[in-house]
Design a protein around this motif. Structure first.
Motif, PDB file in Angstrom:
ATOM      1  N   THR A 108      28.095  19.655  69.671  1.00  0.00           N
ATOM      2  CA  THR A 108      27.698  18.287  70.040  1.00  0.00           C
ATOM      3  C   THR A 108      26.448  17.829  69.337  1.00  0.00           C
ATOM      4  O   THR A 108      26.133  16.654  69.338  1.00  0.00           O
ATOM      5  CB  THR A 108      27.412  18.195  71.546  1.00  0.00           C
ATOM      6  OG1 THR A 108      26.323  19.076  71.822  1.00  0.00           O
ATOM      7  CG2 THR A 108      28.611  18.574  72.358  1.00  0.00           C
ATOM      8  N   SER A 109      25.724  18.747  68.752  1.00  0.00           N
ATOM      9  CA  SER A 109      24.437  18.316  68.210  1.00  0.00           C
ATOM     10  C   SER A 109      24.500  17.991  66.728  1.00  0.00           C
ATOM     11  O   SER A 109      23.578  17.427  66.170  1.00  0.00           O
ATOM     12  CB  SER A 109      23.388  19.408  68.447  1.00  0.00           C
ATOM     13  OG  SER A 109      23.729  20.557  67.728  1.00  0.00           O
TER      14      SER A 109
ATOM     15  N   GLU B  70      31.887  15.706  61.693  1.00  0.00           N
ATOM     16  CA  GLU B  70      33.225  15.306  61.249  1.00  0.00           C
ATOM     17  C   GLU B  70      33.647  16.222  60.079  1.00  0.00           C
ATOM     18  O   GLU B  70      32.902  16.431  59.139  1.00  0.00           O
ATOM     19  CB  GLU B  70      33.225  13.851  60.791  1.00  0.00           C
ATOM     20  CG  GLU B  70      32.566  12.897  61.754  1.00  0.00           C
ATOM     21  CD  GLU B  70      32.962  13.127  63.192  1.00  0.00           C
ATOM     22  OE1 GLU B  70      34.164  13.125  63.478  1.00  0.00           O
ATOM     23  OE2 GLU B  70      32.066  13.316  64.025  1.00  0.00           O
TER      24      GLU B  70
ATOM     25  N   ARG C  47      37.423  13.237  64.995  1.00  0.00           N
ATOM     26  CA  ARG C  47      36.300  13.193  65.911  1.00  0.00           C
ATOM     27  C   ARG C  47      36.577  14.183  67.037  1.00  0.00           C
ATOM     28  O   ARG C  47      37.540  14.025  67.775  1.00  0.00           O
ATOM     29  CB  ARG C  47      36.141  11.778  66.485  1.00  0.00           C
ATOM     30  CG  ARG C  47      35.177  11.656  67.664  1.00  0.00           C
ATOM     31  CD  ARG C  47      33.715  11.821  67.256  1.00  0.00           C
ATOM     32  NE  ARG C  47      33.380  10.931  66.175  1.00  0.00           N
ATOM     33  CZ  ARG C  47      32.945   9.689  66.331  1.00  0.00           C
ATOM     34  NH1 ARG C  47      32.746   9.210  67.511  1.00  0.00           N
ATOM     35  NH2 ARG C  47      32.674   8.952  65.283  1.00  0.00           N
TER      36      ARG C  47
ATOM     37  N   ASN D  46      28.325   8.088  74.774  1.00  0.00           N
ATOM     38  CA  ASN D  46      27.068   7.746  74.102  1.00  0.00           C
ATOM     39  C   ASN D  46      26.754   8.676  72.924  1.00  0.00           C
ATOM     40  O   ASN D  46      25.658   8.639  72.393  1.00  0.00           O
ATOM     41  CB  ASN D  46      25.902   7.692  75.097  1.00  0.00           C
ATOM     42  CG  ASN D  46      25.771   8.980  75.880  1.00  0.00           C
ATOM     43  OD1 ASN D  46      26.058  10.049  75.375  1.00  0.00           O
ATOM     44  ND2 ASN D  46      25.346   8.874  77.122  1.00  0.00           N
ATOM     45  N   VAL D  47      27.720   9.485  72.525  1.00  0.00           N
ATOM     46  CA  VAL D  47      27.527  10.267  71.296  1.00  0.00           C
ATOM     47  C   VAL D  47      27.958   9.463  70.065  1.00  0.00           C
ATOM     48  O   VAL D  47      27.706   9.880  68.937  1.00  0.00           O
ATOM     49  CB  VAL D  47      28.298  11.610  71.334  1.00  0.00           C
ATOM     50  CG1 VAL D  47      27.872  12.444  72.541  1.00  0.00           C
ATOM     51  CG2 VAL D  47      29.800  11.387  71.337  1.00  0.00           C
TER      52      VAL D  47
ATOM     53  N   ALA E 146      29.191  11.429  65.356  1.00  0.00           N
ATOM     54  CA  ALA E 146      28.715  11.663  66.718  1.00  0.00           C
ATOM     55  C   ALA E 146      27.392  12.421  66.663  1.00  0.00           C
ATOM     56  O   ALA E 146      27.116  13.155  65.719  1.00  0.00           O
ATOM     57  CB  ALA E 146      29.735  12.474  67.502  1.00  0.00           C
ATOM     58  N   ALA E 147      26.566  12.198  67.686  1.00  0.00           N
ATOM     59  CA  ALA E 147      25.315  12.955  67.800  1.00  0.00           C
ATOM     60  C   ALA E 147      25.039  13.170  69.275  1.00  0.00           C
ATOM     61  O   ALA E 147      25.331  12.293  70.097  1.00  0.00           O
ATOM     62  CB  ALA E 147      24.158  12.192  67.156  1.00  0.00           C
ATOM     63  N   ALA E 148      24.493  14.312  69.595  1.00  0.00           N
ATOM     64  CA  ALA E 148      24.191  14.589  70.996  1.00  0.00           C
ATOM     65  C   ALA E 148      23.200  13.553  71.511  1.00  0.00           C
ATOM     66  O   ALA E 148      22.365  13.040  70.772  1.00  0.00           O
ATOM     67  CB  ALA E 148      23.611  15.989  71.148  1.00  0.00           C
ATOM     68  N   SER E 149      23.323  13.266  72.782  1.00  0.00           N
ATOM     69  CA  SER E 149      22.532  12.174  73.349  1.00  0.00           C
ATOM     70  C   SER E 149      21.247  12.676  73.979  1.00  0.00           C
ATOM     71  O   SER E 149      20.989  13.873  74.041  1.00  0.00           O
ATOM     72  CB  SER E 149      23.377  11.424  74.385  1.00  0.00           C
ATOM     73  OG  SER E 149      24.087  12.321  75.209  1.00  0.00           O
TER      74      SER E 149
ATOM     75  N   ASP F  76      18.679  15.367  72.017  1.00  0.00           N
ATOM     76  CA  ASP F  76      19.068  16.638  71.382  1.00  0.00           C
ATOM     77  C   ASP F  76      19.698  16.392  70.017  1.00  0.00           C
ATOM     78  O   ASP F  76      20.721  16.997  69.686  1.00  0.00           O
ATOM     79  CB  ASP F  76      20.063  17.399  72.275  1.00  0.00           C
ATOM     80  CG  ASP F  76      19.389  17.938  73.523  1.00  0.00           C
ATOM     81  OD1 ASP F  76      18.187  18.224  73.467  1.00  0.00           O
ATOM     82  OD2 ASP F  76      20.089  18.086  74.549  1.00  0.00           O
TER      83      ASP F  76
END
Lengths: 371, 371, 371, 371
Positions: free
Chosen positions: C13-14, C19, C25, C32-33, D51-54, D57
């Protein structure tokens, strides 16, 4: 049972001169309907001579601190205030930050009947009420709550304190081993421990253990010790067993308007209460009278007592016919929310430091007389 | 003069039994070093009979409301509390939102000596202290503050209340026409008006006008009326002349821990104080004794009185030699911050409901005896 | 189901560059990611030309107000802020006094995942979480809570507001008739009504009704309308349908640090989102993709879906073997507290405005591939 | 000078398209009327992929922390927020308890233009504004305040923090030796030190010293570092040099609604600002342009500059005739409260990261053209 909505009391509760020619006390609505205990009234008069330094620099306050140290066998810090709500809320504010949460029983006074005072004094901490059978937090429920609190991060309020009520709102009493179990779990998880001891003296009578054993030796960091329900005019005290928790308590008290300029009159009440074991005698009387009342009710056909009577509160479900008879005879009490599945109406009967056997017997006699 | 930092009082202030064989009261540190007035003590004893409904549903509270209506010639709402800090802060919280500001004199007790209680009860409102010569807000300063408040928009706290202190912290007294002028300006600008009347009874003695004239007829919406400094044990009352301002005051009191369960003992104090004009007599004595003291000091070489003595507080600058003589003779008082440009030390001498002419004269005699 | 403790998300997730070459995805941890929606990013660039008045006196904010009036068919007041927590908490502070209480579902975000923000903004109001099956407050539970609130007096926090979450935390959606029933009960009892619409757009896609029908025509006084989860960078708005509730909202925003000096960049996001029905399209995509995912999961042996999938969140209990396969394939999701009586682990999968059918299918394919 | 009431700005401040064909920037009302700096806008676009961690993080936040450590030569904790008011108030809440007080200059933004935000975040601490000549707290005034704070006891708020503004509200700049003197006094008295660095970059350009020298090496515990006035969209950061002060800052941020779910977009702004010394270049331009403007004004007959121009704000008293000419030419600025004893009107002219020499010269030319 998770509701203790207070409804209006029945009976003649507002009359100061309700006592009849037969001298029977008929007001069982609460232990705060009683007058001031004669010993405490005398102490107030005695304290009212000459000038004394204000805001707590007086000899009565100093003596009070020494007496508390004696009776609790501990060098505790003592802060007198005039109400239990202030006492509880100041204690919680010292244990829980604004972004924190306090675990308590769902029936707790702090959670239900103080109009958000803990939230006010803590600047917005959450009270998390744990369900229980009889007002005593079980180690299972506490364990689950602590486990949940351990996860969560900054989105979740930090669980910071455990508050136990002794005796509980349902009139039951934690045994020391139970208390040590839950406070131990709380302390290992980094929580501070508060005891709402508005009726601690009644629990002490039931337990027969020492004040130290019932409090700091069982893991309590701050005690709200109530004298008002047990004979004082308006006097409670924070007893802070962990001195680090007492930091800035005087500024907390002052900005809440809870330092009396003539503090000698708060301390004198508490001192008289602790002298000659008046507090223990007053507590014992209420507990004994409640036990007498409960014994009588158990013999009463149609009565159901959902909780053990271990202190000064007796909860009993009675048919409306009996309640009407009590009211007709001038007895005062509160109707409570009846638990589902029980027929009749749940009422609360509270005994006080000044309840006598004949008062209890008069009430029981009315019930017995109904056909 | 803009500083009233309190230093430690001199003299023997902590001894309850300080009175000597000659029965001279030597403690002039404050009007809260006095004991309870005998009439009020008697009323407490009298109220301590039988059961009474708790939390204000008692006959004493009801009678108190009627008596307040009589003496103030108004259907005001009355809320008894035990400290002046609570009384002032509750009043301000009803007049000023969290994002608001309160205008007061820079010397005001609410601004300097309540450890942020008004900020606590209002949830963060600002107190804006206006400079003055003698504790009385001038219409010029008020006008400037109101003008500034009118601009600003949502970046600026909304100025919502004016708080006046009667008698002021410097012992001076607003005349009714002065009061009406500033309250009129405030009300036209949409502000509510609070009066800190911790020593209103002393001002009434000086003014000789009716309580109504001194308060609501002069534009006051909420009065904090203090009895503690004038004979009570611990009793003040919010008198809310504008009933709309009283909304939810009981919930405000409750969540601040300021509703006594045995409220009859608060109300009984206040009732006794208002009965038979005890309050006015007590207030008059303190004001008369302060005037006697001031007259004596004005004849004392080396003494400078920076303010008019119009109520129960006398501020006087004295050479250290004289102060040492007073201390040596056991007299108690507070040293204050001396205004710039004056030689000597500013002290405050406070008279009470129980100060006698011989107490005052004894103090003056000590000064006169120093060579 | 009364626990939604968030644990750490699984999967990658970080990594911003998660991708892979196949452009799938894999992050289903939250909506909210996602990055900013291209239309909104373009609007931000377009707004960044020339000088503009600060603090909301800009043309974008003005246009936003007009656009909100159009899409909601109401002259609502609009206040843009950057986070949902601020939006919800400001709304509640306008509906509930410090001594009040807010009724909400026990699963509500305001009650569990905002670290006491509502308590902070309301200055200590209580949140009372009502138990439910699926995040929707039933009229039975609400009725019981309102009945309890009607008694109590000043000892009990005044129940002042109802907060409903649409779509709920469990991915279910209130039907308009259900919503009208509970808001009607609340309004008749004098409560204000708040809707947490962080995912309202997803609910609208499911319901197919107009924004007006889903909100003020169904009894909502203040809506927290979330754009961040649906394509914005950081933009939510309070939509206040009852103008009386908007009083001093700018001072509330300012003192919470929630008025941007360059507010045009908040308003420009929201304006672009509302233009050309981008908000509805974005909401629909997430809801459609969640439905596709749920349909696939229902065909998956061993999967249990405890709630109806009606918006963008899919809750599913899966055997650990399948979860490990998902994680091994790089899929991200949160593990939830599994309800008692179900074998396996409850996870949450969230679809976004930018989730594609191939992303969903890739996840389902991984599950199907496990033997 | 002790009043900085903001009145409405003159000129065309609300028009986004105010730039005329000659491309002259005429809006000198504030540095927050500017658009986003191109480098920062580009960074936002670049961050909007995948995507990026929220909630922080994410890689941008991590890089930001490393970059701050580099430029400040310190292992500081970094907390991005979107407004200066939030940044200042969070900092003060970490330095000052609810019963505390913050010393600041009477002109401070925290004291005058944040609508009580510091009081909100600190839960009611007092701000004590010290008078000064030019926005810089003198060691004399600070010494007097600290002396007063040392007495008082629990009746008086505990003075807990010093807040300095760099550059000040009057456009002046503390020299490092001055700063070290006052922060040293504060720290010896047990106070924490906050710097409101909304315009620190402008002060750095004037001082020519390192960021470390200007902050923690001069005694600052927490810095509010502002990027919004210097090119960002909405981005400020708390830089906490004393890690003990950072405890629970994330919970403080969360409950104030100041953690963005998509925090990468806050961090990306700040990262771009700190990269390649963009922050220093932007700060230098504003300071240089203000100096150019001040030099021109000093040559203007009738102009009085009450303060040294040391950063990006120019305060000048001009005759109304000249102000009308500026307004007629479309220039925007705020009228300020004119200090007593000066004829004319005080205005504030603010330069930004994007002000050009031709903008300044155009303004001066208008003044020069008036006969």
């Amino acid at each position: 049972m998770n509701q203790n909505t207070v409804e209006q009391p029945s009976g003649d509760t507002s009359a100061a001169g309700e006592e009849t020619a037969t001298h029977i006390r008929r007001n069982f609505a609460s232990d705060n309907v009683s007058p001031v205990c004669p010993e405490i009234l005398a102490a107030l008069s005695a304290a009212s001579t000459g000038a004394a330094a204000s805001y707590g620099d007086d000899p009565w306050t100093e003596k009070l601190e020494r007496r508390v140290a004696e009776v609790f066998e501990a060098e505790a810090r003592v802060f007198p205030v005039s109400t239990g709500t202030a006492c509880n809320s100041l204690a919680l504010s010292a244990l829980c930050p604004p972004w924190g949460a306090v675990l308590c029983d769902e029936s707790a006074h702090i959670n239900n009947e103080e109009c958000g005072a803990p939230e006010f004094f803590t600047h917005g901490a959450k009270l998390l009420g744990l369900p229980s059978d009889d007002g005593r937090i079980s180690s299972e429920m506490l364990g689950r709550a602590l486990e949940k609190a351990a996860s969560g991060g900054s989105h979740v309020s930090r669980v910071s304190a455990l508050s136990v009520t002794q005796a509980t709102e349902w009139g039951t009493v934690y045994r020391p081993e139970h208390l040590r179990e839950v406070t131990g779990m709380a302390r290992r998880a980094g929580l501070g421990v508060h005891m709402d001891g508005a009726r601690l003296v009644n629990a002490l009578a039931f337990l027969g253990c020492s004040p130290a054993e019932a409090t700091w030796r069982s893991g309590v960091d701050i005690l709200s010790l109530g004298a008002t329900k047990s004979g004082a005019m308006a006097a409670e005290m924070l007893v802070v067993f962990d001195p680090a928790r007492a930091e800035e308590m005087d500024r907390r008290r002052k900005r809440a308007g809870h330092i009396w300029s003539k503090q000698r009159f708060l301390s004198a009440q508490l001192l008289a209460w602790l002298e000659d074991d008046l507090w223990l005698r007053n507590g014992r009387n209420a507990t004994d009278m409640a036990a007498r009342l409960a014994r009588g009710l158990l013999r009463q056909p149609g009565a159901v007592l959902p909780f053990e009577t271990e202190s000064s509160e007796v909860f009993v479900v009675l048919p409306e016919l009996l309640l009407e008879a009590l009211e007709a005879a001038g007895f005062g009490f509160y109707r409570w929310t009846t638990p589902p599945g029980i027929t009749g109406t749940l009422i609360r009967l509270v005994t006080g430091y000044d309840t006598r056997a004949e008062d209890v017997d008069a009430l029981l006699a009315v019930l017995a007389s109904v056909e």
